[in-house]
Design a protein around this motif. Structure first.
Motif, PDB file in Angstrom:
ATOM      1  N   ASP A   1      15.235  -5.850  38.270  1.00 23.83           N
ATOM      2  CA  ASP A   1      16.960  -5.683  37.932  1.00 23.83           C
ATOM      3  C   ASP A   1      18.432  -6.725  39.220  1.00 23.83           C
TER       4      ASP A   1
ATOM      5  N   THR B   1      17.317  -5.178  30.978  1.00 23.84           N
ATOM      6  CA  THR B   1      17.547  -4.691  31.750  1.00 23.84           C
ATOM      7  C   THR B   1      18.835  -4.658  32.416  1.00 23.84           C
TER       8      THR B   1
ATOM      9  N   ASN C   1      15.008 -11.896  35.549  1.00 25.46           N
ATOM     10  CA  ASN C   1      15.330 -10.699  34.650  1.00 25.46           C
ATOM     11  C   ASN C   1      15.618 -10.749  33.674  1.00 25.46           C
TER      12      ASN C   1
END
Ligand code: V47
Ligand code: SF4
Length: 395
Positions: free
Chosen positions: A368, A120, A69
């Motif tokens: 995410d 994120t 991520n």
């Protein structure tokens, strides 16, 4: 010709040890391993044996997908009231003037550095400073949430939370509810170390114990939040302490299903009170990942934290059960560089991370925090050639 599917069965046939063969059969049949099986794998399983089985399990669960991520870290302080022997922060309480202590505005400035960038997640974790209490962190979370509502806030270990809740005279459930209402969305895996008191008493006697750690994660799960779990391995623990630790996590996961990821953390011995303890070697590291993949059958993901392990070893781990290599962390995480990790300023661009995964023929997938897929990088826009040149002396 042996197919990839048949390979683990052939390896079991030729392992030459009845006990290992029986454990291998259980893995292929999807049966749960016992604690004794776990200890046997640590004691007798060769790297190639546990590795082949773990890779098979990994590919059954995730194929070639390797998640990462785009995140950044905030460490509010490196001053800590606790005295974990493996941690270079523990000595700073007596010398607070040498440490740092960020204000809410300073932490918001870190968030602002990512204006317009597609990060994120923010991961907030640090030492335990008596001045930083629950209301301070509630304000911080609310301000981050208001400024960047699109970023997932993952923060605080049970060590920090237990201290905050006790000072605020709140129960775990009350405290967790307040943090959730302010905008905290999940918990990272830190503070777990080794649960068994025989080891915990020797390496981190004064911080939250196993029951405290577990009850905070359980409360978070019951509120619908997800979390990770770590294990600090490769110091004074025995194999059965590792299995006991994983068994404790597996039991809680059966109950709540709230854990996303297990992250074995390799003990680093630089600049702490355990500098006399030798670090584990790469074979032992890969065996650790593989056995974790086999034992924790109810954990969806297994993560190698590359700033601690080094880039090449993180690549290697993708053949030993690992399916997640964390994120494009910026250089604000100091706890590892101080402890002697290879990565003194851990930061990797997305292109570098994608290329690193592709170099070992896996498929990078940006996720995410909750493993929703943001982008599958199987297409060729970042290729192996754009991988960073890796200095072999770093690993
Ligand atoms: O609990 C401290 C470890 C942890 C040392 O959830 C050390 O995504 C090795 O848990 N050698 C905190 N490890 C960090 C953590 C974490 C990291 C990355 C991702 C996630 C996640 C969680 O750091 C502590 C402790 O086990 N640590 N000192 C050391 N000398
Ligand atoms: Fe403090 Fe965490 Fe370091 Fe222990 S590991 S001294 S609780 S920062």
């Amino acid at each position: 010709m042996v197919t990839a599917q048949e390979l683990p069965a052939r390896i079991i046939e030729h392992v030459g040890d009845a006990e290992l063969a029986r454990i291998g059969e259980k893995v292929l049949a999807g049966q749960r391993l016992t604690e004794q099986d776990g200890v046997t794998l640590f004691e007798k399983g060769s790297l190639s044996f546990v590795g082949a089985l773990a890779n098979w399990v990994r590919e059954q669960k995730h194929g070639n997908k390797t998640y990462f991520n785009r995140n950044f870290h905030i460490e509010p302080t490196n001053v800590c009231v606790f005295s974990c022997k493996f941690c270079s922060y523990s000595k700073l309480y007596a010398h607070k003037e040498d440490g740092w202590e960020l204000s809410i505005d300073q932490m918001l400035d870190i968030v602002k550095k990512y204006d317009g960038q597609p990060v994120t997640e923010v991961h907030i974790v640090g030492g335990v400073h008596p001045k930083m209490n629950l209301s301070f962190f509630l304000s911080l979370i609310k301000e981050i949430r208001a400024y960047r509502p699109d970023i997932h806030i993952k923060g605080f270990t049970p060590v920090e939370l237990d201290y905050m809740f006790r000072k605020a005279k709140l129960s775990v459930v009350e405290g967790m509810q307040m943090l959730k209402d302010a905008g905290l969305q999940s918990l990272p895996g830190g503070g777990a170390e080794i649960f068994h008191p025989e080891i915990r008493q020797q390496i981190c006697a004064d911080k939250v114990d196993a029951n405290g750690w577990l009850s905070i994660h359980k409360a978070a799960h019951n509120l619908g939040m997800h979390s990770n779990a770590t294990m600090l391995y490769g110091h004074i623990e025995s194999y059965w302490h590792r299995v006991d630790h994983m068994e404790t996590l597996r039991k809680l996961q059966d109950e709540t299903h709230g854990f996303n990821t297990f992250i074995p953390l390799k003990f680093r011995n630089h600049d702490n009170e355990m500098s006399n303890v030798k670090e584990s070697n790469v074979v032992e590291d890969m065996r650790m990942y593989a056995i974790a993949r086999l034992y924790l059958d109810n954990f969806p993901h297994l993560k190698a934290y590359w700033p601690m392990l080094g880039r090449q070893n993180a690549q290697l781990s993708l053949s030993f059960g690992v399916n997640d290599i964390d994120g494009t962390i910026d250089d604000t995480t100091k706890i590892y560089s101080l402890a002697g990790s290879e990565e003194q300023n851990p930061a990797m661009t997305t292109a570098e991370l994608v290329a690193l995964v592709k170099q070992v023929k896996r498929v990078p997938v940006e996720r995410d925090t909750l493993y929703n897929v943001i982008r599958d990088y199987s297409a060729n826009e970042f290729n192996e050639q754009s991988a960073p040149v890796i200095d072999p002396s770093l690993n």
